[in-house]
Design a protein around this motif. Structure first.
Motif, PDB file in Angstrom:
ATOM      1  N   GLU A   1      28.834  40.029  38.792  1.00  0.00           N
ATOM      2  CA  GLU A   1      30.119  40.726  38.845  1.00  0.00           C
ATOM      3  C   GLU A   1      30.075  42.077  38.154  1.00  0.00           C
ATOM      4  OE1 GLU A   1      32.136  39.488  40.781  1.00  0.00           O
ATOM      5  OE2 GLU A   1      31.456  37.420  40.932  1.00  0.00           O
TER       6      GLU A   1
ATOM      7  N   LEU B   1      29.759  42.770  34.990  1.00  0.00           N
ATOM      8  CA  LEU B   1      30.512  42.817  33.734  1.00  0.00           C
ATOM      9  C   LEU B   1      29.557  43.267  32.633  1.00  0.00           C
ATOM     10  CD1 LEU B   1      32.377  39.429  34.171  1.00  0.00           C
ATOM     11  CD2 LEU B   1      33.232  41.712  34.689  1.00  0.00           C
TER      12      LEU B   1
ATOM     13  N   LEU C   1      36.706  35.667  29.749  1.00  0.00           N
ATOM     14  CA  LEU C   1      36.993  35.204  31.115  1.00  0.00           C
ATOM     15  C   LEU C   1      37.805  33.916  31.146  1.00  0.00           C
ATOM     16  CD1 LEU C   1      33.500  35.955  32.665  1.00  0.00           C
ATOM     17  CD2 LEU C   1      35.590  37.279  32.934  1.00  0.00           C
TER      18      LEU C   1
ATOM     19  N   LEU D   1      36.668  29.330  37.810  1.00  0.00           N
ATOM     20  CA  LEU D   1      37.224  30.622  38.215  1.00  0.00           C
ATOM     21  C   LEU D   1      37.832  31.297  36.989  1.00  0.00           C
ATOM     22  CD1 LEU D   1      39.036  29.685  41.555  1.00  0.00           C
ATOM     23  CD2 LEU D   1      36.873  30.874  41.270  1.00  0.00           C
ATOM     24  N   PRO D   2      37.587  32.591  36.834  1.00  0.00           N
ATOM     25  CA  PRO D   2      38.127  33.281  35.658  1.00  0.00           C
ATOM     26  C   PRO D   2      39.648  33.251  35.641  1.00  0.00           C
ATOM     27  CG  PRO D   2      36.585  34.661  36.869  1.00  0.00           C
ATOM     28  CD  PRO D   2      36.852  33.475  37.716  1.00  0.00           C
ATOM     29  N   ARG D   3      40.212  33.160  34.431  1.00  0.00           N
ATOM     30  CA  ARG D   3      41.655  33.131  34.301  1.00  0.00           C
ATOM     31  C   ARG D   3      42.233  34.527  34.391  1.00  0.00           C
ATOM     32  NH1 ARG D   3      42.261  30.137  29.115  1.00  0.00           N
ATOM     33  NH2 ARG D   3      43.669  31.807  28.586  1.00  0.00           N
ATOM     34  N   ILE D   4      43.508  34.590  34.685  1.00  0.00           N
ATOM     35  CA  ILE D   4      44.137  35.888  34.904  1.00  0.00           C
ATOM     36  C   ILE D   4      44.351  36.656  33.604  1.00  0.00           C
ATOM     37  CG2 ILE D   4      46.397  34.764  34.992  1.00  0.00           C
ATOM     38  CD1 ILE D   4      47.281  36.941  36.861  1.00  0.00           C
TER      39      ILE D   4
ATOM     40  N   PHE E   1      42.779  38.160  41.397  1.00  0.00           N
ATOM     41  CA  PHE E   1      42.145  37.508  40.255  1.00  0.00           C
ATOM     42  C   PHE E   1      41.727  36.091  40.637  1.00  0.00           C
ATOM     43  CE2 PHE E   1      45.174  40.434  37.911  1.00  0.00           C
ATOM     44  CZ  PHE E   1      44.192  41.355  37.586  1.00  0.00           C
ATOM     45  N   GLY E   2      40.707  35.564  39.918  1.00  0.00           N
ATOM     46  CA  GLY E   2      40.072  34.313  40.291  1.00  0.00           C
ATOM     47  C   GLY E   2      41.013  33.138  40.472  1.00  0.00           C
ATOM     48  N   ASP E   3      41.920  32.913  39.498  1.00  0.00           N
ATOM     49  CA  ASP E   3      42.673  31.664  39.583  1.00  0.00           C
ATOM     50  C   ASP E   3      43.824  31.741  40.584  1.00  0.00           C
ATOM     51  OD1 ASP E   3      44.167  33.250  37.970  1.00  0.00           O
ATOM     52  OD2 ASP E   3      44.414  31.813  36.341  1.00  0.00           O
TER      53      ASP E   3
ATOM     54  N   ARG F   1      43.012  29.433  44.199  1.00  0.00           N
ATOM     55  CA  ARG F   1      43.222  28.004  44.477  1.00  0.00           C
ATOM     56  C   ARG F   1      44.681  27.656  44.704  1.00  0.00           C
ATOM     57  NH1 ARG F   1      39.596  26.015  40.083  1.00  0.00           N
ATOM     58  NH2 ARG F   1      37.546  25.825  40.997  1.00  0.00           N
TER      59      ARG F   1
ATOM     60  N   ILE G   1      37.080  38.081  44.658  1.00  0.00           N
ATOM     61  CA  ILE G   1      37.596  37.997  43.285  1.00  0.00           C
ATOM     62  C   ILE G   1      37.275  39.312  42.574  1.00  0.00           C
ATOM     63  CG2 ILE G   1      37.294  36.881  41.038  1.00  0.00           C
ATOM     64  CD1 ILE G   1      36.622  34.318  42.506  1.00  0.00           C
TER      65      ILE G   1
ATOM     66  N   TYR H   1      37.796  41.442  38.689  1.00  0.00           N
ATOM     67  CA  TYR H   1      38.110  41.246  37.282  1.00  0.00           C
ATOM     68  C   TYR H   1      39.048  42.333  36.787  1.00  0.00           C
ATOM     69  CZ  TYR H   1      34.483  37.800  37.495  1.00  0.00           C
ATOM     70  OH  TYR H   1      33.748  36.696  37.837  1.00  0.00           O
TER      71      TYR H   1
ATOM     72  N   VAL I   1      49.162  40.170  40.655  1.00  0.00           N
ATOM     73  CA  VAL I   1      49.998  39.175  39.991  1.00  0.00           C
ATOM     74  C   VAL I   1      49.871  39.351  38.481  1.00  0.00           C
ATOM     75  CG1 VAL I   1      49.912  37.470  41.829  1.00  0.00           C
ATOM     76  CG2 VAL I   1      48.140  37.476  40.085  1.00  0.00           C
TER      77      VAL I   1
END
Lengths: 351, 375
Positions: free
Chosen positions: A200, A202, A275, A347-350, B89-91, B94, B114, B116, B138
């Motif tokens: 990614e 990073l 992340l 999956l990375p959190r927002i 973003f990743g989450d 789903r 996705i 970052y 979001v």
């Protein structure tokens, strides 16, 4: 006249053997043979592979056999701490080793996307050769396929490893009893974070590096020390959490882990914090979970610390009777909190 | 690691739990606004440690959870168009829409990436000039500044293939809605630390005063959470209703002025439907008129019809703190992280997922129903 003939001569077919792999390399002709002869045999050839028969003819082994197959589809092909080549060898060797067998032979099949630079292939081969030499495993048969651009992601490798049981393997997780200790052989979550941050883009400093490494020496050292090992498993996809859940299910016990005892490198810790990931769920490629008796835990640690690949092994928890959940983690307040099972890729959190 | 280890120190946690227990003369009902705080409280078992003195209600502060179904359906519809690359973003991937999720749509061939940072989406637009790149934006005020910067950057680069599906939401209006509700029993708020890093804490002064309710800016590590709860309990015991900042290493009273300026340049507050809650007056951000050319909902026609939520899912009651996740009949049966009916079961910050993860599995009946909302 001559001039005219030259003008109408058929163009010399493009040999396609310059800087990139083409579909022609995969079609069994001269290009394919040259690829194998010049690059593959020179780096990983041996008396079994060099014959280039349809099947490798191997000598009989004394003990029962262990057979394990795996595919390697990592992106990027090269990442901090390793690459797809060494990963394929160590991954194959580790599956055999943690099953309790001694790795002997392996197959190696290449699925190459048209357009892969030949230089990349040579780098991967060199890495495979180094890893095979380090582990003593021999590549005895192989296959090469080239697929049209867009139908694969640069390069996939498939392997099958053959190992020999010289001693009886550990009894396995069904034998876990309350009081047994759970160990990990080194800092967790390194491979997954190395690949994710590299893929990614990073820019963590320092970047997490993969733990990709062979575990056969550590397993052999444990066997030679004749210590009562209950179970061994390499904690690949799903991380340490996946192994703990599998063992809890098979033993009908609870595996209780102390968060503050988990070995995590600062680089992995920082990347996971940013992340929103838990290192317990992140993949490893050279780290195993070991269960042993309470009395033998310190001896097992001592043996693991004597092997370079596992010199940071740590006790992380213990087995208890089935409690509130199959796997629990004690965090800052010291209360056992259920640890859920890994669900697909993290999956990375927002935020 | 600095700024982490000292905020997870077991001894300090135990001392704080003890101080809170001794300070509280009765049971107080406190809402942590942010999903990240819910995650931290449950992950460390703080709710259990304090349950004799503090009832914690989990607030609506999970941006993934409150993103309306119709926005998700529209994002999926965009992603399924061959000319569009959808980024988020990743989450978010789903979260179930009415017929599928972005993750499933991607498996079926939709272009979903996705990212970052929203700026990564701008970069994708630069390198994929033949495609329209849509960023599904979001998050609360925490992520809105980066989205604003992405729009400004796309403008500087004169990109015609970048646009925004803006679903940003604002925290204070939904707190206002909760506090003003006749059925509210929340006695103190733990304000969301990351949101306050952008907005500051001053913006809560009028709110705390008007509703006579303490607002304590709180972080996410166990020591942070316990310090926030302790400050809240102290105020409640003294009959005070002040704004206090218990997350000073990140939050300043005035907030991040540059970040606020970026938001203000690009966005304006608007009424916004929140999934499970309904329309929250001024509860969202939309692009200002002068940036409307970057609005994906203007650029691309919407064909999907507004969809209905699963009738069994009680996400709205959970998000408003009316019930605990475990009180929903679907919890852990027809609704699990593998097959979520509603968004709170999806995101790591969703209350239902946090309960599923950190509460005793298979012991639903053992959960105390606090009865915190008046009938």
């Amino acid at each position: 006249m001559i001039h005219s003939l030259e003008a109408h001569a058929c163009p010399v077919p493009d040999s396609g053997d310059s800087a990139t792999i083409t579909l022609a390399h995969g079609e069994g002709g001269r290009l394919m043979r040259r690829l194998i002869r010049e690059h593959i045999l020179t780096s990983i050839g041996n008396e079994f592979l060099t014959v280039l028969g349809d099947a490798a003819i191997l000598p009989p082994l004394a003990g029962p056999l262990a057979l394990s197959t795996d595919s390697f589809v990592v992106t990027p092909l090269f990442f901090p701490g390793g690459d797809i080549g060494s990963l394929a060898v160590y991954g194959t060797v580790n599956d055999i080793a943690v099953a309790g067998a001694v790795p002997r032979w392996m197959s190696l099949a290449w699925i190459i996307e048209e357009g892969l630079p030949v230089g990349t292939l040579i780098r991967v081969l060199a890495s495979i050769a180094d890893a095979a030499a380090r582990t003593g495993v021999r590549v005895v048969t192989g296959d090469t396929k080239v697929v049209p651009r867009g139908t694969a992601d640069l390069l996939y490798l498939n392997t099958t490893g053959v190992g020999e049981f010289i001693h009886a393997p550990p009894p396995g997780p069904a034998a876990l009893v309350p009081g047994d200790r759970i160990l990990v052989s080194g800092p967790i979550g390194r491979h997954g974070m190395a690949v994710m941050t590299c893929r990614e883009g990073l820019a963590f400093q320092p970047p997490p590096t993969s733990d990709s490494a062979p575990l056969m020496d550590a397993v052999a050292a444990l066997r030679e020390a004749n210590l009562p090992i209950r179970a061994i498993r390499d904690a690949t996809r799903g991380g340490v959490a996946a192994v703990l859940h599998e063992w809890a299910e098979m033993s009908h016990r609870t595996l209780s882990i102390d968060e503050n005892r988990l070995p995590v490198t600062p680089a992995v810790f920082g990347a996971c914090e940013v992340l929103g990931l838990d290192p317990l769920f992140v993949a490893n490629e050279g780290t195993m979970v070991v269960a042993t008796t309470q009395e033998s835990a310190s001896d097992v640690l001592e043996v693991l610390h004597s092997v370079p690949e596992t010199d940071q092994a740590t006790v992380i928890g213990e087995v208890t009777d089935r409690a509130i959940a199959p796997v629990v983690v004690r965090r800052s307040l010291g209360r056992p909190m259920p640890l859920d099972e890994p669900l697909g890729a993290p999956l990375p959190r927002i935020c | 690691m600095k700024y982490v280890d000292e905020y997870r120190d077991p001894n300090q946690c135990e001392q704080l739990v003890d101080t809170i227990q001794r300070t509280a003369s009765r049971v107080w009902t406190i809402m942590e606004v942010c999903g990240g705080q819910t995650h931290g409280l449950l992950r460390h078992g703080i709710d259990q440690a304090l349950e004799k003195k503090v009832h914690l209600i989990h607030g609506p502060g999970c941006p993934v959870c409150v993103t309306p179904l119709e926005s998700i359906d529209f994002a999926i519809e965009l992603a399924e168009r061959p000319d569009i690359m959808l980024t988020s973003f990743g989450d978010m991937l789903r979260v179930p829409g009415s017929r599928t999720s972005l993750l499933r749509a991607r498996a079926a061939g939709a272009q979903v990436r996705i990212v970052y940072s929203p700026l990564d989406a701008v970069q994708m637009a630069v390198t994929n000039r033949d495609r329209q790149v849509v960023f599904f934006a979001v998050g609360f005020e925490t992520t809105a500044p980066a989205t604003a910067l992405a729009v400004q950057q796309a403008n500087r680069l004169a990109l015609r293939n970048f646009s925004l599906l803006a679903a940003h939401v604002r925290v204070l209006p939904v707190m206002e809605m909760l506090a003003a509700s006749d059925s509210n029993l929340v006695q103190g708020f733990l304000a969301a630390g990351h949101v306050c890093t952008v907005t500051g804490s001053n913006c809560y002064e009028a709110f705390a005063n008007r509703h006579q309710i303490p607002v304590v800016v709180t972080g996410f590590e166990p020591v942070d959470l316990l310090l926030g709860i302790l400050e809240c309990v102290r105020q409640l015991e003294r009959g005070e209703a002040r704004v206090r900042n218990c997350y000073p290493r990140s939050v300043h009273a005035a907030g991040n002025l540059q970040a606020m300026a970026a938001i203000d340049d690009v966005f304006e507050p608007c009424d916004r439907p929140w999934r499970g809650i309904g329309i929250v007056p001024l509860g969202g951000f939309r692009l200002r008129t002068q940036w409307a050319r970057f609005d994906a909902s203007e650029r691309f026609p919407r064909t999907v019809q507004p969809a209905r939520e699963s009738p069994d899912c009680r996400a709205g009651d959970v998000l408003m703190g009316r019930i605990k996740p475990t009180e929903c009949d679907c919890f852990g049966t027809t609704c699990t992280p593998e097959n979520p009916l509603g968004a709170p079961m999806v995101s790591a910050e969703g209350a239902c997922a946090a309960y599923y993860r950190f509460k005793s599995q298979g012991t639903r009946s053992g959960v105390d129903l606090h009865g915190i909302w008046k009938q």
